[in-house]
Design a protein around this motif. Structure first.
Motif, PDB file in Angstrom:
ATOM      1  N   VAL A  81       0.831  -1.210   0.000  1.00 39.98           N
ATOM      2  CA  VAL A  81       0.000   0.000   0.000  1.00 39.98           C
ATOM      3  C   VAL A  81       0.866   1.262   0.000  1.00 39.98           C
ATOM      4  O   VAL A  81       0.515   2.258  -0.633  1.00 39.98           O
ATOM      5  CB  VAL A  81      -0.965  -0.003   1.224  1.00 39.98           C
ATOM      6  CG1 VAL A  81      -1.712   1.309   1.341  1.00 39.98           C
ATOM      7  CG2 VAL A  81      -1.955  -1.159   1.107  1.00 39.98           C
ATOM      8  N   LEU A  82       2.009   1.218   0.670  1.00 44.24           N
ATOM      9  CA  LEU A  82       2.874   2.400   0.781  1.00 44.24           C
ATOM     10  C   LEU A  82       3.813   2.591  -0.411  1.00 44.24           C
ATOM     11  O   LEU A  82       4.473   3.619  -0.513  1.00 44.24           O
ATOM     12  CB  LEU A  82       3.706   2.311   2.079  1.00 44.24           C
ATOM     13  CG  LEU A  82       2.892   2.388   3.382  1.00 44.24           C
ATOM     14  CD1 LEU A  82       3.773   2.085   4.580  1.00 44.24           C
ATOM     15  CD2 LEU A  82       2.220   3.743   3.533  1.00 44.24           C
ATOM     16  N   ARG A  83       3.861   1.605  -1.314  1.00 44.77           N
ATOM     17  CA  ARG A  83       4.753   1.730  -2.476  1.00 44.77           C
ATOM     18  C   ARG A  83       4.307   2.853  -3.403  1.00 44.77           C
ATOM     19  O   ARG A  83       3.117   3.105  -3.557  1.00 44.77           O
ATOM     20  CB  ARG A  83       4.781   0.419  -3.272  1.00 44.77           C
ATOM     21  CG  ARG A  83       5.792  -0.557  -2.756  1.00 44.77           C
ATOM     22  CD  ARG A  83       5.824  -1.820  -3.605  1.00 44.77           C
ATOM     23  NE  ARG A  83       6.291  -2.913  -2.771  1.00 44.77           N
ATOM     24  CZ  ARG A  83       5.887  -4.161  -2.863  1.00 44.77           C
ATOM     25  NH1 ARG A  83       5.004  -4.509  -3.757  1.00 44.77           N
ATOM     26  NH2 ARG A  83       6.376  -5.091  -2.065  1.00 44.77           N
ATOM     27  N   LYS A  90      -0.639  -1.494  -8.105  1.00 39.55           N
ATOM     28  CA  LYS A  90      -0.665  -1.653  -6.646  1.00 39.55           C
ATOM     29  C   LYS A  90      -1.770  -2.626  -6.225  1.00 39.55           C
ATOM     30  O   LYS A  90      -1.564  -3.467  -5.355  1.00 39.55           O
ATOM     31  CB  LYS A  90      -0.881  -0.289  -5.986  1.00 39.55           C
ATOM     32  CG  LYS A  90      -0.621  -0.281  -4.498  1.00 39.55           C
ATOM     33  CD  LYS A  90      -0.737   1.112  -3.901  1.00 39.55           C
ATOM     34  CE  LYS A  90       0.496   1.934  -4.164  1.00 39.55           C
ATOM     35  NZ  LYS A  90       0.518   3.166  -3.341  1.00 39.55           N
ATOM     36  N   LEU A  91      -2.922  -2.517  -6.883  1.00 37.09           N
ATOM     37  CA  LEU A  91      -4.024  -3.440  -6.590  1.00 37.09           C
ATOM     38  C   LEU A  91      -3.629  -4.873  -6.960  1.00 37.09           C
ATOM     39  O   LEU A  91      -3.893  -5.818  -6.214  1.00 37.09           O
ATOM     40  CB  LEU A  91      -5.283  -3.005  -7.354  1.00 37.09           C
ATOM     41  CG  LEU A  91      -6.602  -3.676  -6.972  1.00 37.09           C
ATOM     42  CD1 LEU A  91      -6.911  -3.511  -5.493  1.00 37.09           C
ATOM     43  CD2 LEU A  91      -7.744  -3.121  -7.819  1.00 37.09           C
ATOM     44  N   ILE A 137      -7.516  -1.445   1.097  1.00 28.55           N
ATOM     45  CA  ILE A 137      -8.027  -1.431  -0.283  1.00 28.55           C
ATOM     46  C   ILE A 137      -8.606  -0.048  -0.604  1.00 28.55           C
ATOM     47  O   ILE A 137      -8.410   0.489  -1.701  1.00 28.55           O
ATOM     48  CB  ILE A 137      -9.106  -2.520  -0.484  1.00 28.55           C
ATOM     49  CG1 ILE A 137      -8.494  -3.922  -0.412  1.00 28.55           C
ATOM     50  CG2 ILE A 137      -9.851  -2.327  -1.801  1.00 28.55           C
ATOM     51  CD1 ILE A 137      -7.677  -4.333  -1.622  1.00 28.55           C
ATOM     52  N   LYS A 138      -9.296   0.529   0.374  1.00 24.13           N
ATOM     53  CA  LYS A 138      -9.892   1.856   0.190  1.00 24.13           C
ATOM     54  C   LYS A 138      -8.812   2.888  -0.144  1.00 24.13           C
ATOM     55  O   LYS A 138      -9.017   3.751  -1.008  1.00 24.13           O
ATOM     56  CB  LYS A 138     -10.635   2.239   1.475  1.00 24.13           C
ATOM     57  CG  LYS A 138     -11.709   3.286   1.290  1.00 24.13           C
ATOM     58  CD  LYS A 138     -12.519   3.376   2.576  1.00 24.13           C
ATOM     59  CE  LYS A 138     -13.393   4.596   2.599  1.00 24.13           C
ATOM     60  NZ  LYS A 138     -14.162   4.701   3.835  1.00 24.13           N
ATOM     61  N   GLY A 144      -6.310   5.804  -6.741  1.00 24.23           N
ATOM     62  CA  GLY A 144      -6.627   5.580  -8.152  1.00 24.23           C
ATOM     63  C   GLY A 144      -7.566   6.631  -8.715  1.00 24.23           C
ATOM     64  O   GLY A 144      -7.407   7.076  -9.856  1.00 24.23           O
ATOM     65  N   VAL A 145      -8.533   7.062  -7.912  1.00 21.31           N
ATOM     66  CA  VAL A 145      -9.459   8.118  -8.349  1.00 21.31           C
ATOM     67  C   VAL A 145      -8.713   9.446  -8.463  1.00 21.31           C
ATOM     68  O   VAL A 145      -8.897  10.198  -9.427  1.00 21.31           O
ATOM     69  CB  VAL A 145     -10.659   8.226  -7.384  1.00 21.31           C
ATOM     70  CG1 VAL A 145     -11.469   9.497  -7.649  1.00 21.31           C
ATOM     71  CG2 VAL A 145     -11.549   6.998  -7.527  1.00 21.31           C
TER      72      VAL A 145
END
Length: 201
Positions: A81-83, A90-91, A137-138, A144-145
């Motif tokens: 998540v931090l990458r 990432k997902l 995930i959020k 992404g948005v």
């Protein structure tokens, strides 16, 4: 004096870690119900009373093993998540890391799916762990948005849906008919469905 106390604490920590590591192996092989404290004490080469110095009961020791495995999984997922990578990548990495790490966490896997589901702490771990997964995930979805790669109107609902989908894959991709499937190919196929749906374009 301070050094002696510190050395004593370090030795206790090392002993506790050794017991946890050996208990982890034994629980993985025989499961919670069939494993006894005598089995673990014999493997550690200590008397059963020595185990009680560190753990109150077999259940307490098993909880410590599960929590250790949960922490391993959490740390691996937090790293993803931090990458500083593209949100879609990432997902993909998140799902791949989750399934790869899950394959190696035998106790956590069996505890969630098999004979110890009656133990209350497993349910508590499930609830807490589910919330943490949704939160991670959020974060990926929000990113992404922001980068104009995803179009999402309800982040929480989308995160719950993706988390549930990943959870549905854990068992078949770790042990079932798909246990021998190449994870990367499998994850890429699932990601296509998650991101683009199944409608023909």
């Amino acid at each position: 004096m301070v050094m002696n106390i510190q050395n004593g604490a370090n030795k206790r920590d090392a002993n506790r870690e050794n017991i946890l590591k050996i208990a982890q192996d034994i629980f993985s092989k025989y499961g919670y119900k069939k494993t006894t404290l005598d089995d673990i004490a014999n493997a550690v080469r200590k008397g059963k009373s020595s185990l009680y110095y560190y753990f109150d009961s077999k259940e307490d020791l098993f909880q410590a093993v599960i929590m250790k495995e949960v922490d391993v999984l959490r740390r691996e997922l937090e790293k993803v998540v931090l990458r500083n990578t593209d949100p879609v990548e990432k997902l993909r990495e998140y799902i791949l890391t989750k399934l790869t790490t899950y394959r190696g966490l035998a106790n956590f896997y069996h505890a969630l799916e098999n004979d110890v589901t009656a133990i209350e702490f497993i349910d508590n771990i499930k609830d807490k762990y589910d919330q943490e997964e949704i939160r991670m995930i959020k974060r990926i979805l929000i990113e992404g948005v922001r980068k104009n790669e995803f179009e999402i109107y309800d982040f929480t609902l989308a995160a719950i849906g993706i988390t549930t989908a990943i959870k549905g894959l854990e068992m078949p991709m770790s042990a079932g008919n798909y246990g021998a499937v190449n994870l990367e190919k499998g994850v890429d196929n699932i990601l296509k469905i998650l991101c683009y749906g199944i409608m023909k374009r």
